[in-house]
Write a protein that holds these residues in place. Structure first.
Motif, PDB file in Angstrom:
ATOM      1  N   THR A  29       0.827  -1.203   0.000  1.00 53.68           N
ATOM      2  CA  THR A  29       0.000   0.000   0.000  1.00 53.68           C
ATOM      3  C   THR A  29       0.863   1.254   0.000  1.00 53.68           C
ATOM      4  O   THR A  29       2.064   1.199   0.223  1.00 53.68           O
ATOM      5  CB  THR A  29      -0.915   0.016   1.238  1.00 53.68           C
ATOM      6  OG1 THR A  29      -0.088   0.034   2.405  1.00 53.68           O
ATOM      7  CG2 THR A  29      -1.821  -1.193   1.262  1.00 53.68           C
ATOM      8  N   GLU A  30       0.235   2.365  -0.218  1.00 53.79           N
ATOM      9  CA  GLU A  30       0.922   3.653  -0.225  1.00 53.79           C
ATOM     10  C   GLU A  30       1.131   4.205   1.177  1.00 53.79           C
ATOM     11  O   GLU A  30       1.827   5.176   1.367  1.00 53.79           O
ATOM     12  CB  GLU A  30       0.124   4.674  -1.053  1.00 53.79           C
ATOM     13  CG  GLU A  30       0.072   4.352  -2.529  1.00 53.79           C
ATOM     14  CD  GLU A  30       1.419   4.501  -3.203  1.00 53.79           C
ATOM     15  OE1 GLU A  30       2.138   5.457  -2.873  1.00 53.79           O
ATOM     16  OE2 GLU A  30       1.764   3.669  -4.045  1.00 53.79           O
ATOM     17  N   SER A  31       0.499   3.615   2.193  1.00 58.89           N
ATOM     18  CA  SER A  31       0.584   4.162   3.540  1.00 58.89           C
ATOM     19  C   SER A  31       1.982   4.042   4.118  1.00 58.89           C
ATOM     20  O   SER A  31       2.337   4.768   5.032  1.00 58.89           O
ATOM     21  CB  SER A  31      -0.426   3.469   4.463  1.00 58.89           C
ATOM     22  OG  SER A  31      -0.084   2.101   4.575  1.00 58.89           O
ATOM     23  N   PHE A  35       4.878   9.696   6.505  1.00 61.42           N
ATOM     24  CA  PHE A  35       5.431   9.755   7.849  1.00 61.42           C
ATOM     25  C   PHE A  35       4.301   9.751   8.858  1.00 61.42           C
ATOM     26  O   PHE A  35       3.228  10.273   8.615  1.00 61.42           O
ATOM     27  CB  PHE A  35       6.268  11.028   8.039  1.00 61.42           C
ATOM     28  CG  PHE A  35       7.534  11.024   7.241  1.00 61.42           C
ATOM     29  CD1 PHE A  35       8.561  10.166   7.571  1.00 61.42           C
ATOM     30  CD2 PHE A  35       7.688  11.871   6.170  1.00 61.42           C
ATOM     31  CE1 PHE A  35       9.729  10.163   6.842  1.00 61.42           C
ATOM     32  CE2 PHE A  35       8.856  11.872   5.436  1.00 61.42           C
ATOM     33  CZ  PHE A  35       9.878  11.011   5.780  1.00 61.42           C
ATOM     34  N   SER A  36       4.569   9.189  10.014  1.00 56.97           N
ATOM     35  CA  SER A  36       3.560   9.203  11.059  1.00 56.97           C
ATOM     36  C   SER A  36       3.545  10.571  11.733  1.00 56.97           C
ATOM     37  O   SER A  36       4.462  11.378  11.584  1.00 56.97           O
ATOM     38  CB  SER A  36       3.837   8.110  12.083  1.00 56.97           C
ATOM     39  OG  SER A  36       5.014   8.414  12.800  1.00 56.97           O
ATOM     40  N   GLN A  37       2.507  10.817  12.489  1.00 52.27           N
ATOM     41  CA  GLN A  37       2.381  12.115  13.155  1.00 52.27           C
ATOM     42  C   GLN A  37       3.454  12.290  14.221  1.00 52.27           C
ATOM     43  O   GLN A  37       3.924  13.402  14.444  1.00 52.27           O
ATOM     44  CB  GLN A  37       0.990  12.244  13.755  1.00 52.27           C
ATOM     45  CG  GLN A  37      -0.092  12.395  12.727  1.00 52.27           C
ATOM     46  CD  GLN A  37      -1.462  12.555  13.359  1.00 52.27           C
ATOM     47  OE1 GLN A  37      -1.628  12.457  14.564  1.00 52.27           O
ATOM     48  NE2 GLN A  37      -2.453  12.800  12.524  1.00 52.27           N
ATOM     49  N   SER A  38       3.843  11.200  14.865  1.00 57.19           N
ATOM     50  CA  SER A  38       4.885  11.334  15.889  1.00 57.19           C
ATOM     51  C   SER A  38       6.227  11.698  15.257  1.00 57.19           C
ATOM     52  O   SER A  38       6.994  12.472  15.838  1.00 57.19           O
ATOM     53  CB  SER A  38       5.008  10.038  16.690  1.00 57.19           C
ATOM     54  OG  SER A  38       5.388   8.976  15.854  1.00 57.19           O
ATOM     55  N   GLU A  39       6.518  11.166  14.072  1.00 54.66           N
ATOM     56  CA  GLU A  39       7.754  11.540  13.393  1.00 54.66           C
ATOM     57  C   GLU A  39       7.753  13.014  13.010  1.00 54.66           C
ATOM     58  O   GLU A  39       8.770  13.698  13.119  1.00 54.66           O
ATOM     59  CB  GLU A  39       7.948  10.681  12.152  1.00 54.66           C
ATOM     60  CG  GLU A  39       8.276   9.235  12.452  1.00 54.66           C
ATOM     61  CD  GLU A  39       8.287   8.375  11.219  1.00 54.66           C
ATOM     62  OE1 GLU A  39       7.662   8.755  10.208  1.00 54.66           O
ATOM     63  OE2 GLU A  39       8.907   7.303  11.267  1.00 54.66           O
ATOM     64  N   MET A  95       3.381  20.401   5.391  1.00 54.13           N
ATOM     65  CA  MET A  95       2.696  19.140   5.688  1.00 54.13           C
ATOM     66  C   MET A  95       1.205  19.252   5.442  1.00 54.13           C
ATOM     67  O   MET A  95       0.581  18.331   4.919  1.00 54.13           O
ATOM     68  CB  MET A  95       2.944  18.735   7.143  1.00 54.13           C
ATOM     69  CG  MET A  95       4.335  18.251   7.401  1.00 54.13           C
ATOM     70  SD  MET A  95       4.711  17.784   9.111  1.00 54.13           S
ATOM     71  CE  MET A  95       3.262  18.111  10.028  1.00 54.13           C
ATOM     72  N   HIS A  96       0.622  20.395   5.800  1.00 47.91           N
ATOM     73  CA  HIS A  96      -0.813  20.596   5.609  1.00 47.91           C
ATOM     74  C   HIS A  96      -1.156  20.616   4.116  1.00 47.91           C
ATOM     75  O   HIS A  96      -2.137  20.015   3.685  1.00 47.91           O
ATOM     76  CB  HIS A  96      -1.255  21.885   6.287  1.00 47.91           C
ATOM     77  CG  HIS A  96      -2.729  22.120   6.248  1.00 47.91           C
ATOM     78  ND1 HIS A  96      -3.612  21.329   6.940  1.00 47.91           N
ATOM     79  CD2 HIS A  96      -3.478  23.032   5.589  1.00 47.91           C
ATOM     80  CE1 HIS A  96      -4.840  21.759   6.711  1.00 47.91           C
ATOM     81  NE2 HIS A  96      -4.780  22.790   5.892  1.00 47.91           N
ATOM     82  N   ALA A  97      -0.332  21.303   3.331  1.00 51.29           N
ATOM     83  CA  ALA A  97      -0.582  21.355   1.890  1.00 51.29           C
ATOM     84  C   ALA A  97      -0.425  19.975   1.258  1.00 51.29           C
ATOM     85  O   ALA A  97      -1.220  19.572   0.406  1.00 51.29           O
ATOM     86  CB  ALA A  97       0.378  22.345   1.234  1.00 51.29           C
ATOM     87  N   LYS A  98       0.579  19.220   1.702  1.00 54.71           N
ATOM     88  CA  LYS A  98       0.784  17.880   1.169  1.00 54.71           C
ATOM     89  C   LYS A  98      -0.375  16.963   1.549  1.00 54.71           C
ATOM     90  O   LYS A  98      -0.834  16.158   0.757  1.00 54.71           O
ATOM     91  CB  LYS A  98       2.094  17.302   1.701  1.00 54.71           C
ATOM     92  CG  LYS A  98       2.520  16.019   1.032  1.00 54.71           C
ATOM     93  CD  LYS A  98       3.807  15.481   1.608  1.00 54.71           C
ATOM     94  CE  LYS A  98       4.958  16.405   1.275  1.00 54.71           C
ATOM     95  NZ  LYS A  98       6.260  15.859   1.709  1.00 54.71           N
ATOM     96  N   HIS A  99      -0.875  17.124   2.767  1.00 57.66           N
ATOM     97  CA  HIS A  99      -2.009  16.312   3.215  1.00 57.66           C
ATOM     98  C   HIS A  99      -3.260  16.650   2.414  1.00 57.66           C
ATOM     99  O   HIS A  99      -4.030  15.765   2.047  1.00 57.66           O
ATOM    100  CB  HIS A  99      -2.259  16.537   4.707  1.00 57.66           C
ATOM    101  CG  HIS A  99      -3.371  15.720   5.259  1.00 57.66           C
ATOM    102  ND1 HIS A  99      -4.651  16.209   5.355  1.00 57.66           N
ATOM    103  CD2 HIS A  99      -3.402  14.455   5.730  1.00 57.66           C
ATOM    104  CE1 HIS A  99      -5.422  15.277   5.867  1.00 57.66           C
ATOM    105  NE2 HIS A  99      -4.684  14.199   6.108  1.00 57.66           N
ATOM    106  N   ASP A 100      -3.465  17.940   2.144  1.00 56.83           N
ATOM    107  CA  ASP A 100      -4.638  18.343   1.355  1.00 56.83           C
ATOM    108  C   ASP A 100      -4.581  17.791  -0.064  1.00 56.83           C
ATOM    109  O   ASP A 100      -5.577  17.318  -0.590  1.00 56.83           O
ATOM    110  CB  ASP A 100      -4.759  19.864   1.320  1.00 56.83           C
ATOM    111  CG  ASP A 100      -5.266  20.426   2.639  1.00 56.83           C
ATOM    112  OD1 ASP A 100      -5.744  19.635   3.485  1.00 56.83           O
ATOM    113  OD2 ASP A 100      -5.167  21.651   2.834  1.00 56.83           O
TER     114      ASP A 100
END
Length: 115
Positions: A29-31, A35-39, A95-100
């Motif tokens: 999978t792509e997951s 990166f995780s939120q803790s990282e 990170m916010h832009a990448k998540h969007d």
């Protein structure tokens, strides 16, 4: 004593070993790429601390060279803190832009869909 090995069991064992070793499989999978939120939180903490330490070291060095009270130490500690916070905010925006964009690309499945 010389029995032929069971090929189905050997293939299953090889698949389990490959899964443990982390070899890329067909149904990867792509997951795993995200990166995780803790990282990300640790990254932001390190950015803030590194800015502070850089400012403190520059201020301490200038105070040592000019043989002054900790005037430059305080000034550059504050500047290092500001630089660290700005770097953290820039990282958070990235990170916010990448998540969007990742959410916009990923199709949303309705629970009523069967296919």
């Amino acid at each position: 004593m010389t029995e032929e090995p069971d090929t189905a069991r050997l293939k299953a064992l090889e698949a389990r070993i490959a899964a443990i070793k982390g070899k890329p499989g067909k149904d990867k999978t792509e997951s795993g790429k995200a990166f995780s939120q803790s990282e990300m939180a640790w990254r932001m903490v390190l950015e803030l601390v590194s800015g502070m330490l850089l400012g403190l070291s520059i201020g301490f060095g200038l105070d040592y060279v000019f043989d002054m009270q900790p005037l430059f130490l305080v000034i550059f500690a504050l500047l290092g803190f500001v630089a660290g916070v700005r770097t953290m905010l820039r990282t958070a925006q990235t990170m916010h832009a990448k998540h969007d964009t990742q959410q916009a690309v990923t199709p949303i499945k309705n629970e009523g869909d069967n296919g």
